[in-house]
Design a protein around this motif. Structure first.
Motif, mmCIF file in Angstrom:
data_model
loop_
_atom_site.group_PDB
_atom_site.id
_atom_site.type_symbol
_atom_site.label_atom_id
_atom_site.label_comp_id
_atom_site.label_asym_id
_atom_site.label_seq_id
_atom_site.Cartn_x
_atom_site.Cartn_y
_atom_site.Cartn_z
ATOM 1 N N ALA A 56 -13.152 7.576 -24.110
ATOM 2 C CA ALA A 56 -13.918 7.816 -25.339
ATOM 3 C C ALA A 56 -13.486 9.096 -26.049
ATOM 4 N N GLY A 57 -13.051 10.094 -25.289
ATOM 5 C CA GLY A 57 -12.692 11.365 -25.899
ATOM 6 C C GLY A 57 -11.238 11.504 -26.282
ATOM 7 N N SER A 58 -10.438 10.477 -26.033
ATOM 8 C CA SER A 58 -9.009 10.573 -26.355
ATOM 9 C C SER A 58 -8.813 10.671 -27.866
ATOM 10 N N GLY A 59 -7.913 11.536 -28.254
ATOM 11 C CA GLY A 59 -7.616 11.702 -29.676
ATOM 12 C C GLY A 59 -8.647 12.477 -30.456
ATOM 13 N N VAL A 60 -9.569 13.159 -29.758
ATOM 14 C CA VAL A 60 -10.622 13.868 -30.491
ATOM 15 C C VAL A 60 -10.043 14.982 -31.363
ATOM 16 N N VAL A 236 -15.653 17.471 -15.135
ATOM 17 C CA VAL A 236 -16.600 16.469 -15.630
ATOM 18 C C VAL A 236 -17.246 16.948 -16.925
ATOM 19 N N ALA A 237 -17.647 18.224 -16.976
ATOM 20 C CA ALA A 237 -18.297 18.761 -18.170
ATOM 21 C C ALA A 237 -17.350 18.766 -19.368
ATOM 22 N N ILE A 238 -16.090 19.137 -19.161
ATOM 23 C CA ILE A 238 -15.122 19.199 -20.260
ATOM 24 C C ILE A 238 -14.824 17.800 -20.800
ATOM 25 N N LEU A 239 -14.549 16.872 -19.908
ATOM 26 C CA LEU A 239 -14.229 15.519 -20.358
ATOM 27 C C LEU A 239 -15.430 14.863 -21.027
ATOM 28 N N GLY A 240 -16.615 15.092 -20.497
ATOM 29 C CA GLY A 240 -17.805 14.538 -21.117
ATOM 30 C C GLY A 240 -18.048 15.113 -22.494
ATOM 31 N N THR A 241 -17.805 16.406 -22.659
ATOM 32 C CA THR A 241 -18.015 17.043 -23.960
ATOM 33 C C THR A 241 -17.013 16.539 -24.989
ATOM 34 N N ASN A 242 -15.777 16.315 -24.576
ATOM 35 C CA ASN A 242 -14.793 15.737 -25.510
ATOM 36 C C ASN A 242 -15.255 14.381 -26.019
ATOM 37 N N ALA A 243 -15.859 13.586 -25.130
ATOM 38 C CA ALA A 243 -16.375 12.282 -25.555
ATOM 39 C C ALA A 243 -17.532 12.456 -26.536
ATOM 40 N N LEU A 245 -18.014 15.032 -28.576
ATOM 41 C CA LEU A 245 -17.459 15.510 -29.846
ATOM 42 C C LEU A 245 -16.764 14.379 -30.598
ATOM 43 N N ARG A 246 -16.138 13.483 -29.850
ATOM 44 C CA ARG A 246 -15.507 12.332 -30.515
ATOM 45 C C ARG A 246 -16.562 11.507 -31.244
ATOM 46 N N GLY A 247 -17.718 11.351 -30.631
ATOM 47 C CA GLY A 247 -18.802 10.635 -31.291
ATOM 48 C C GLY A 247 -19.353 11.389 -32.489
ATOM 49 N N VAL A 248 -19.455 12.716 -32.369
ATOM 50 C CA VAL A 248 -19.991 13.530 -33.470
ATOM 51 C C VAL A 248 -19.089 13.447 -34.694
ATOM 52 N N THR A 249 -17.759 13.364 -34.470
ATOM 53 C CA THR A 249 -16.833 13.295 -35.606
ATOM 54 C C THR A 249 -17.028 12.041 -36.445
ATOM 55 N N GLU A 250 -17.721 11.045 -35.907
ATOM 56 C CA GLU A 250 -18.005 9.846 -36.696
ATOM 57 C C GLU A 250 -19.048 10.110 -37.778
ATOM 58 N N SER A 330 -20.117 23.367 -35.385
ATOM 59 C CA SER A 330 -19.252 22.704 -34.410
ATOM 60 C C SER A 330 -19.381 23.337 -33.032
ATOM 61 N N PHE A 331 -19.485 24.648 -32.992
ATOM 62 C CA PHE A 331 -19.633 25.326 -31.704
ATOM 63 C C PHE A 331 -20.997 25.033 -31.083
#
Length: 776
Positions: A56-60, A236-243, A245-250, A330-331
């Motif tokens: 889910a977080g790929s390409g964020v 786990v926390a970093i990868l989950g947060t990237n996912a 943020l990927r959702g937030v960018t929508e 964003s932060f």
């Protein structure tokens, strides 16, 4: 626990060594049973969710922007948007820097080749408003020595679209073209280069931070198995947060800078929380508890503190949501997500792993390689039993409290002195000088600053529209435009006024100010331009106008943000301690811990000291939003350490220890832990600070300094000395608030349990209070 009024107004406590009585915490009991019932299933579910987060977080990063410093509702933002829409050629964001060498820009061969380049650029899809020195003969587009000239254009679309267009057209434009050499600059090139540089730097920072952090964790834990647990929580926390943020960018814009915070806090807080939980778990095992009981006590004590700490950090970061700039927001998105995910992983996955590992959490003790005269774990345990846990920190706390006035006033004076440079702070907007000196867009913009009479991207623009009451009426007349232009030209600090350029009923003027594009004179001129009387509506934009509007937006929202941080922090610390004075002390001391960071911000990055050593270009100012960002992050992390220390002090105080003994015990049990956590987090932040982008470098190194000052100065010197000076009155609270705390308050020792987790029912414990496993 019974309550009586003491002379200081504090609540009466059990005799020393007696545990606090009170009802058990059913919610925590259910939580403990849920976490420990099926540890393998918990870890399997976590593994599946982490794999989904990777997908889910790929390409964020490709969906993030590099701007976000402007207020979207400001006058300058509106004017910029309208000028771009109606007069695209007036707002170039792409510059082709054409170097003619010894020929000169007016050489026929150079002019012919430049004309072909301009035509080729104008034919590209998504490019509009192409203009050049050779087509306009505008002096601002020709260098003073006649060796270079500019082709300016505008790439249409948002940041992502413009970046994709630049990637497509740049290879065919850059480099040698017959008699000329072309380099690419302009805002869109700066933003593109900044985004790619940050992504590369973040990868390098992770490659530096992860192995160094693992080595430090092995040194702290001794066990290689225990050292791997915090890293797992952090990943786990970093990868989950990237996912996330990927959702937030929508739904909204997100700054690419937020990824740096994700990495730093993901590793830093995961390590903090895991250190605290694993340390308590090992204490319980060493005191003879069974594995399941040790996990239960750990969750009821250290787990409660971790949850409490996560809330305080999340609140500090959430305060950035009140600001309109998406850079700050964003932060907040990234920070809240990574804090909650780190706490969740520490409270769910870590206990499950500890259940499965049991005593094997101490396996692969690498410190045995450096021990002499000891054999295996038996010798190590015997050595640990012979010494008081954390004895050195206990002795140090005793020394500080014996000389409390000296340590308190000296430390406060030193911190205030370190913060004095911040009184001279000057605010500005970020530009190409954030990039390394060798970056192409930085080189182009620097050559324009040094060799051209005016920058096509550094002027002030005035949008002129019919007044609201005349919106359907005729456009302003040429005479009205001329009168207004004369008034603007007469203002002090105005070099030249160009225009008006008109389209229908709308026009715009370009004003070239004296001095720096965002200098103090240009900022004053913005206000003067907005006060010039006109028979039509005017809106002013340009870099100086964006800066002024950004400062106004921050000044407008800053009291609310500070109020949220302070009020919620006071409330949360009151719930932890039951005191009115300790929360006030915590807020003040946390603020003092940030003075060195803010002083260094100005002395190093604004004034340019150490610029050669740290490899950055000083612009003579600080980006407006950065101090707000750094305050929210550093204040939250300071509260993180403050909660760890106060929870152990409160736990011992509730067992009946005297005020001084409780303070000494708290520092004895957490001093090494907090210092280790701070050093590891500082390593992560310094790795972020190796970035070639100045703002990221400033953020990483500044937070690292603040964290170290808080752990090694404030927690070690100020807290024990100030609490000694305040004495038992530290725990005072009026009757209504005491009763509120008894009903709703939280603390690490809040359940009716002794240090082994057994319910005492108010009975007196035998032996020394708080004696347990190895110290830190």
């Amino acid at each position: 626990m019974s309550e009586v009024n003491t002379p200081t107004g504090a609540t009466a406590r059990p005799a020393e060594g007696e545990a606090p009585s009170g009802p058990p915490a059913p919610a925590l009991g259910r939580w403990t049973r849920a976490v420990t019932a099926r540890p393998r299933l918990s870890l399997l579910v976590a593994l599946v969710l982490t794999a989904l987060a990777v997908f889910a977080g790929s390409g964020v990063a490709d969906r993030m922007g590099s701007g976000g410093w402007e207020d979207p509702s400001a006058e300058s933002t509106y004017a910029t948007s309208e000028v771009e829409r109606v007069f695209p050629a007036s707002q170039p964001n792409l510059i082709l820097f054409v170097d003619s060498g010894a020929r000169g820009v007016d050489d026929p061969a150079v002019a012919a080749e430049a004309g072909r380049l301009a035509e080729r650029l104008a034919a590209e899809p998504g490019v509009t408003g192409v203009g050049s020195y050779w087509g306009t003969k505008a002096p601002a587009l020709r260098s003073d020595d006649g060796g270079e000239a500019l082709i300016a254009a505008r790439i249409e679309g948002d940041e992502k679209t413009a970046s994709e267009t630049l990637d497509r057209i740049a290879p065919g434009l850059r480099g040698g073209h017959g008699p000329v050499e072309v380099s690419i600059g302009g805002p869109v090139a700066v933003q593109h280069e900044m985004t790619t540089t940050i992504q590369d730097d973040l990868l390098r920072a992770e490659l530096i931070a992860l192995p160094v952090t693992l080595v430090l964790l092995v040194m702290v834990f001794g066990s290689a198995v225990a050292a791997l647990l915090p890293l797992g929580v952090g990943i786990v926390a970093i990868l989950g947060t990237n996912a996330v943020l990927r959702g937030v960018t929508e739904f909204t814009d997100v700054s690419v800078f937020a990824q740096n915070l994700t990495t730093a806090l993901g590793l830093g807080l995961a390590i903090d929380y895991a250190l605290f939980i694993v340390r308590r778990f090992r204490e319980e095992l060493d005191s003879g508890s069974e594995v399941r009981d040790a996990v239960g006590v750990t969750l009821r004590t250290a787990g409660r503190t971790v949850l409490f700490s996560a809330l305080t950090v999340a609140v500090s970061l959430a305060a950035m949501l009140v600001f309109p700039q998406y850079f700050l927001r964003s932060f907040a998105y990234a920070g809240i997500a990574v804090v909650l995910l780190a706490a969740g992983a520490a409270l769910i996955l870590l206990p499950a792993a500890l259940m499965l590992l049991g005593h094997r959490v101490n396996a692969l003790d690498l410190r045995r390689l450096f021990r002499r005269g000891k054999s295996g774990a038996t010798g190590a345990r015997a050595e640990g039993a012979a010494a008081e846990p954390g004895a050195r920190w206990g002795r140090f706390a005793g020394l500080v409290m014996r000389r409390a006035p000296l340590f308190a006033f000296t430390t406060v004076g030193a911190l205030v002195l370190l913060g004095l440079p911040f009184l001279g702070v000057k605010f500005g907007t970020p530009d190409d000088r954030q990039l390394p000196s060798g970056a192409e867009s930085h080189v182009v913009q620097q050559q324009i600053r040094d060799g051209f009479a005016g920058s096509p991207t550094g002027t002030l623009e005035i949008l002129a529209e019919p007044a609201a009451k005349d919106a359907a009426g005729p456009a302003p007349t040429a005479e009205q435009y001329a009168q207004y232009r004369d008034r603007v030209a007469a203002l002090p600090g105005v070099v030249r006024v160009d225009g008006p350029v008109t389209s229908g009923s709308v026009g715009y003027f370009s004003v070239v100010p004296e001095g720096e594009a965002v200098g103090e004179q240009a900022q004053r001129l913005v206000h003067e331009l907005r006060d010039v009387p006109a028979p039509f509506d005017t809106s002013v934009t340009g870099r100086a106008a964006v800066l002024e509007d950004s400062k106004a937006a921050i000044a407008d929202k800053l009291p609310l943000a500070l109020g949220i941080v302070v009020v919620v922090t006071l409330f949360l610390v009151f719930l932890l301690t039951g005191s009115v004075l300790i929360p006030l002390q915590a807020v003040v001391l946390n603020g003092l811990s940030l003075t060195a960071m803010f002083g260094a911000l100005v002395w190093v990055f604004q004034d340019g000291n150490l610029s050669g050593l740290l490899s950055f270009t000083s612009t003579g100012d600080i980006e407006t939003t950065l101090p707000v960002l750094m305050f929210c992050i550093a204040f939250g992390l300071s509260m993180d350490y403050g909660v760890f220390l106060l929870s152990r002090i409160k736990e011992e105080y509730d067992r009946g220890a005297s005020h001084e003994r409780a303070v000494r015990f708290g520092l004895q049990r957490t001093g090494g832990l907090i210092t280790a956590a701070a050093v590891i987090l500082a390593v992560v932040m310094v790795a972020i600070g190796t970035s070639r982008v100045t703002n990221t470098k400033m953020l990483g190194l500044g937070i690292a300094l603040a964290v170290l000052m808080d752990a090694m100065v404030v927690r070690s010197l100020l807290v024990p000395s100030v609490m000694k000076l305040m004495g038992a009155a530290s725990w005072w609270a009026p009757g209504p608030l005491r009763r509120f705390h008894e009903r709703f308050g939280l603390s690490e020792g809040g359940v009716a349990a002794d240090s082994r987790g057994r319910r005492t029912g108010g009975r007196r414990r035998q032996g020394r209070p708080g004696r347990g496993g190895p110290g830190w």
